[in-house]
Design a protein around this motif. Structure first.
Motif, short mmCIF file in Angstrom:
data_model
loop_
_atom_site.label_atom_id
_atom_site.label_comp_id
_atom_site.label_asym_id
_atom_site.label_seq_id
_atom_site.Cartn_x
_atom_site.Cartn_y
_atom_site.Cartn_z
N MET A 1 0.85 3.90 -3.13
CA MET A 1 0.29 5.12 -2.97
C MET A 1 1.60 6.02 -2.97
O MET A 1 1.18 7.22 -3.01
N GLN B 1 0.79 -1.17 0.04
CA GLN B 1 0.00 -0.01 0.08
C GLN B 1 0.97 1.40 -0.05
O GLN B 1 0.70 2.16 -0.75
N LEU C 1 -6.22 5.20 -5.88
CA LEU C 1 -4.73 5.03 -5.53
C LEU C 1 -4.31 6.42 -5.16
O LEU C 1 -3.05 6.63 -4.92
N GLN C 2 -5.11 7.70 -4.76
CA GLN C 2 -4.63 8.81 -4.37
C GLN C 2 -4.91 9.19 -2.87
O GLN C 2 -5.71 8.95 -2.57
#
Length: 416
Positions: free
Chosen positions: A39, A35, A95-96
């Motif tokens: 990101m 993650q 994914l921001q």
């Protein structure tokens, strides 16, 4: 279908829902490194996602608990599951960090608003008073098995990306997030109609014991509710903090991310199969949830302190196996933590609201612990884990004392 079979099928169905819906908000339990890489965020930002989630939960738990005492549990669960699937798909294709913060706030609506209190209240109403520990334990076992299967599916699909962490993480989100949709479909066909639960409630409570909105203030003023809440906080703190064994094994012990992820699935999900053992210990051996919690808290304090005493030349495999021990006790303890509501003498009609209040305090580790631990890791690197494990050892002692207080209060006023 006889009532006993229906009882267990209901618990299994609830476990399917609860085990899949928390895949996304707690995705870092298994995909911590992936993650962060996908990101491009820091440990502290990773913690902030859970902070946003917990802030939303704190706002929604009490109104959600009140509503859960009045609406159809089946509809609440199904709508929550489908909403969580939608949020997972949005997250996978963005994914921001800023969008993720909004999504994690949205997850508080789909997983904590009416879902959590409805779920816990239904578990309590399925079982009789003398089997509360086992019912909660069985639910968490089903929850853990489903969570393990969901994360195993996501981890296997993550591996199909050929080492591309971003692509693998997206695939993991889509696959894991789809399980909640499957759970919703199963609930439509398998979960008992709402009328039966309402009838069961009506037969077990007279008109004077039914919940009234004015009782919220009384509950907030009741010190027992706050003691229960703080006990849940200590118990959930252990449950959620076992996720930090994942980066600990990769950063300090040199375990590969894939192996650490597999160990994490065992520790955070499969070990929930031990939750009924905790329930049986509470019901049959200790004859009290609080007595079992006192014992478990002290054992966990010793085990987390023991991590810091592991020899420097210990093998990665041995270190990985050691982390399963506190994981096992965390699951056996946390699986029965909410049955303290019954032992504290809380009326059934107020269960949903009390769980809402207790959850506001009890789930603060998702915001406070995650940011605090993340800042320690960003500031001190591998040495930050010593701060984490010391903090948890102390919280085990505090949890033991709180469980002792509930036990004494419950014996003096068993049904106020």
């Amino acid at each position: 279908m006889n009532s006993k079979l229906r009882k267990y099928l209901t618990i299994i169905t609830l476990g399917l829902a609860g085990g899949s819906i928390y895949f996304l908000p707690y995705i870092k339990y298994v995909f911590y490194d992936a993650q962060i890489a996908a990101m491009g965020i820091s440990n502290t930002q990773s913690g902030l996602l859970l902070t946003m989630y917990t802030v939303g939960n704190m706002i929604l738990y009490i109104p959600g608990g009140i509503i859960a005492d009045k609406v159809s549990p089946k509809k609440a669960l199904i709508i929550s599951l489908l909403s969580t699937t939608a949020l997972a798909y949005i997250y996978a294709f963005t994914l921001q960090f800023v969008i993720a913060m909004i999504i994690w706030l949205g997850l508080s609506f789909s997983t904590a608003f009416v879902f959590w209190s409805s779920l816990m209240k239904t578990v309590r109403m399925v079982g009789d008073d003398h089997e509360q520990g086992f019912m909660y334990g069985l639910y968490y076992a089903c929850n853990g098995l489903t969570g393990a299967l969901t994360n195993s599916l996501a981890l296997n699909i993550y591996g199909t990306a050929g080492g591309d962490m971003t692509s693998g993480f997206v695939r993991a989100i889509i696959s894991g997030g789809s399980v909640t949709a499957v759970a919703a479909i199963l609930l439509i066909f398998l979960m008992k109609e709402d009328k039966t639960l309402t009838a069961a409630k009506s037969s077990s409570e007279d008109d004077d014991s039914k919940f009234r909105l004015s009782d919220v203030l009384k509950l907030v003023k009741n010190p027992v509710v706050w003691i229960v809440s703080m006990t849940v906080l200590c118990g959930y703190g252990f449950y959620t903090s076992t996720s930090y064994f994942n980066p600990y094994l990769t950063e300090v012990m040199g375990v590969s991310p894939e192996s650490s992820g597999l160990i994490s699935i065992i520790r955070n999900y499969l070990l929930l199969l031990l939750a009924p053992v905790g329930g049986l210990l509470a019901d049959k051996v200790f004859k009290s949830t609080c007595k079992w919690l006192m014992t478990a808290f002290i054992i966990l304090a010793a085990l987390f302190a023991g991590v810091m005493l592991l020899p420097a030349d210990i093998s990665p495999m041995a270190a990985s196996l050691y982390t399963l021990i506190p994981g096992a006790f965390s699951m056996m303890m946390y699986g029965v933590i909410f049955s303290t509501v019954s032992e504290a003498g809380i009326p059934r009609a107020m269960t949903g609201t009390v769980i809402g209040i207790a959850s506001i305090i009890g789930y603060l580790p998702d915001s406070i612990y995650s940011v605090l631990f993340g800042s320690w890791l960003d500031s001190f690197g591998g040495a930050g884990y010593n701060y984490i494990f010391t903090f948890l050892a102390v919280s085990g002692i505090v949890g033991c004392l709180l469980a002792l207080l509930i036990y004494k209060i419950g014996r003096k006023a068993p049904a106020q």
